[in-house]
Every structure is written in structure tokens, then in C-alpha cells.
Design a protein around this motif. Sequence first.
Motif, PDB file in Angstrom:
ATOM      1  N   GLN A   5       0.766  -1.298  -0.012  1.00 31.07           N
ATOM      2  CA  GLN A   5       0.022   0.001  -0.135  1.00 31.07           C
ATOM      3  C   GLN A   5       0.951   1.246   0.077  1.00 31.07           C
ATOM      4  O   GLN A   5       1.670   1.428   0.922  1.00 31.07           O
ATOM      5  CB  GLN A   5      -0.828   0.093   1.217  1.00 31.07           C
ATOM      6  CG  GLN A   5      -1.973  -0.949   1.544  1.00 31.07           C
ATOM      7  CD  GLN A   5      -2.523  -1.121   2.907  1.00 31.07           C
ATOM      8  OE1 GLN A   5      -2.957   0.027   3.235  1.00 31.07           O
ATOM      9  NE2 GLN A   5      -2.394  -2.109   3.429  1.00 31.07           N
ATOM     10  N   LYS A  51       0.341   5.239   0.595  1.00 34.83           N
ATOM     11  CA  LYS A  51      -0.547   6.093   1.175  1.00 34.83           C
ATOM     12  C   LYS A  51       0.033   7.330   1.493  1.00 34.83           C
ATOM     13  O   LYS A  51       0.976   7.547   2.030  1.00 34.83           O
ATOM     14  CB  LYS A  51      -1.290   5.954   2.574  1.00 34.83           C
ATOM     15  CG  LYS A  51      -1.861   4.183   2.622  1.00 34.83           C
ATOM     16  CD  LYS A  51      -2.058   4.079   4.063  1.00 34.83           C
ATOM     17  CE  LYS A  51      -2.682   2.649   4.108  1.00 34.83           C
ATOM     18  NZ  LYS A  51      -3.165   2.311   5.550  1.00 34.83           N
ATOM     19  N   SER A  66      -2.194  -0.955  -3.906  1.00 34.68           N
ATOM     20  CA  SER A  66      -3.204   0.065  -3.672  1.00 34.68           C
ATOM     21  C   SER A  66      -2.434   1.351  -3.670  1.00 34.68           C
ATOM     22  O   SER A  66      -1.435   1.489  -2.712  1.00 34.68           O
ATOM     23  CB  SER A  66      -4.114  -0.189  -2.670  1.00 34.68           C
ATOM     24  OG  SER A  66      -3.486  -0.357  -1.589  1.00 34.68           O
ATOM     25  N   SER A 120      -3.315   5.461  -2.231  1.00 32.82           N
ATOM     26  CA  SER A 120      -4.534   6.035  -1.836  1.00 32.82           C
ATOM     27  C   SER A 120      -3.826   7.432  -1.449  1.00 32.82           C
ATOM     28  O   SER A 120      -2.698   7.555  -0.663  1.00 32.82           O
ATOM     29  CB  SER A 120      -5.061   5.464  -0.596  1.00 32.82           C
ATOM     30  OG  SER A 120      -4.438   5.182   0.508  1.00 32.82           O
ATOM     31  N   CYS A 177     -10.490  10.065  -8.189  1.00 27.05           N
ATOM     32  CA  CYS A 177      -9.269  10.251  -8.954  1.00 27.05           C
ATOM     33  C   CYS A 177      -9.120  11.549  -9.903  1.00 27.05           C
ATOM     34  O   CYS A 177     -10.211  11.643 -10.538  1.00 27.05           O
ATOM     35  CB  CYS A 177      -8.416   8.928  -9.693  1.00 27.05           C
ATOM     36  SG  CYS A 177      -8.166   7.860  -8.365  1.00 27.05           S
ATOM     37  N   ASP A 215      -7.247   5.298  -5.283  1.00 19.32           N
ATOM     38  CA  ASP A 215      -8.223   5.991  -4.515  1.00 19.32           C
ATOM     39  C   ASP A 215      -7.586   7.397  -3.982  1.00 19.32           C
ATOM     40  O   ASP A 215      -6.907   7.594  -3.381  1.00 19.32           O
ATOM     41  CB  ASP A 215      -8.710   5.426  -3.225  1.00 19.32           C
ATOM     42  CG  ASP A 215      -9.790   5.813  -2.120  1.00 19.32           C
ATOM     43  OD1 ASP A 215     -10.601   6.606  -2.681  1.00 19.32           O
ATOM     44  OD2 ASP A 215      -9.672   5.826  -1.043  1.00 19.32           O
ATOM     45  N   HIS A 216      -8.649   8.302  -4.496  1.00 16.06           N
ATOM     46  CA  HIS A 216      -8.012   9.814  -4.291  1.00 16.06           C
ATOM     47  C   HIS A 216      -6.883  10.316  -4.764  1.00 16.06           C
ATOM     48  O   HIS A 216      -5.834  10.787  -3.987  1.00 16.06           O
ATOM     49  CB  HIS A 216      -8.451  10.309  -2.835  1.00 16.06           C
ATOM     50  CG  HIS A 216      -9.814  10.414  -2.152  1.00 16.06           C
ATOM     51  ND1 HIS A 216     -10.466   9.096  -1.913  1.00 16.06           N
ATOM     52  CD2 HIS A 216     -10.572  11.319  -2.224  1.00 16.06           C
ATOM     53  CE1 HIS A 216     -11.634   9.714  -1.585  1.00 16.06           C
ATOM     54  NE2 HIS A 216     -11.510  10.950  -1.635  1.00 16.06           N
ATOM     55  N   CYS A 217      -6.353   9.625  -5.829  1.00 11.80           N
ATOM     56  CA  CYS A 217      -5.237  10.055  -6.446  1.00 11.80           C
ATOM     57  C   CYS A 217      -5.117  10.917  -7.416  1.00 11.80           C
ATOM     58  O   CYS A 217      -6.043  11.182  -8.357  1.00 11.80           O
ATOM     59  CB  CYS A 217      -4.420   8.700  -6.741  1.00 11.80           C
ATOM     60  SG  CYS A 217      -4.147   7.460  -5.443  1.00 11.80           S
TER      61      CYS A 217
END
Length: 190
Positions: A50, A52, A70, A72, A116, A94-96
Motif C-alpha cells: 500500500q 498512502k 493500492s 490512496s 481520482c 483512491d483519491h489519487c
Amino acid sequence: MNKSFFEDKTYKDQDFKKVRLEKAEYENCIFEGCDFADSYLDNINFTTCQFKHCNLSNANISHSVFNEVSFSFCKLTGIHFELCNPILLSLSFDHCSLILASFYQLKLKNIVFTKCKLIEADFTEANLSNARFDECDLNKVIFKNTNLEQADLSTAINYKFEPEQNRLRKAKFSKDGVVGLLGKYDIVVI
């Protein structure tokens, strides 16, 4: 030469522009608040990792493996995913911010983009069948010879592309969004 192996490790707030991330295999690792902008992430294997709140803008990911990875709240401006190893490629976002990112000719069946910004991203000749673009900004995105069969763009905004140049069977669009498919006809939809 065998690569090092790191498992279940967390990397937080590290600047990998100054100290390069070791060429290794990373499994079930978390990278949080790290800066990889303009850095070299080539020939690295990431599995179930991940990212983040990281900045990976213009990072070199040539020949790297991204398997069940992933992202984010990450910035991935100008990244060329088509240069990574396509075997086992599995990504979610996610929200990139993926402004000017390239996914040229990649097989991304079932990929999910949530909230995104994909402004001017390139999906030329990519397989996006069953993909989801949930509340994404697709302003100036390039879809050309792209497989969008059964893809869900019903909540996406700002897309404009030519349906004749893509495979769209059973793709989902909102009534407002369909206007982006008709732009070349210079018609007025009321």
C-alpha cells in the motif's frame, strides 16, 4: 544476484529522492507519506503493498512488478505504468492525482479508480473492461482503441472521446456524461 526480501514493514515519511529504495522484493509493506518524486523504483517487486499519501510523480518504474498494489491519496503525475512488468499487474487507486499518467496498452481488467484526477492520462489501446471510474475527473483523457466494455463511467465527469474508436459494449455512462461522447458532432443536447 538475489534480491533482498522485506515483508510486513512500514516506511513512513521517508525521502527516497535522496536515498534510493533498495532494489528488492517488498511484500505486504506500507509506504506512508514517502517522497519518490523523480526517483528510481525500477526492477523492484511490490506485492500486496500500500502506498498512502506518497508522491511518486515522474518516478521510474521500469520493469517493476505491481501485484495487488493500492495507492490512496497519492500524487502520480507523469508516471508511465506501461514501463512496469505487465505480468501479475494489479492496481487500485483512491483519491489519487494521475495527471499525465500513461497506461498505454496495459491489461487493466476490473481496475478501480475512486475519486481520482486522471487529467490527460493516456489509456490508448488499454484493456479497461469492467473498470470503474467512480467520481473521477477524466478531462482530456485519451481513450483510443481502448476496450471499455462493461466499464462504469456513470459517475465520472469531463470526458470527451470518440465512441467509434473504442469498444464500448455495455459500458455505463450518465445521461449528462453522454454529451462527452457526442462532442464531435457539434450538436446541442437540451
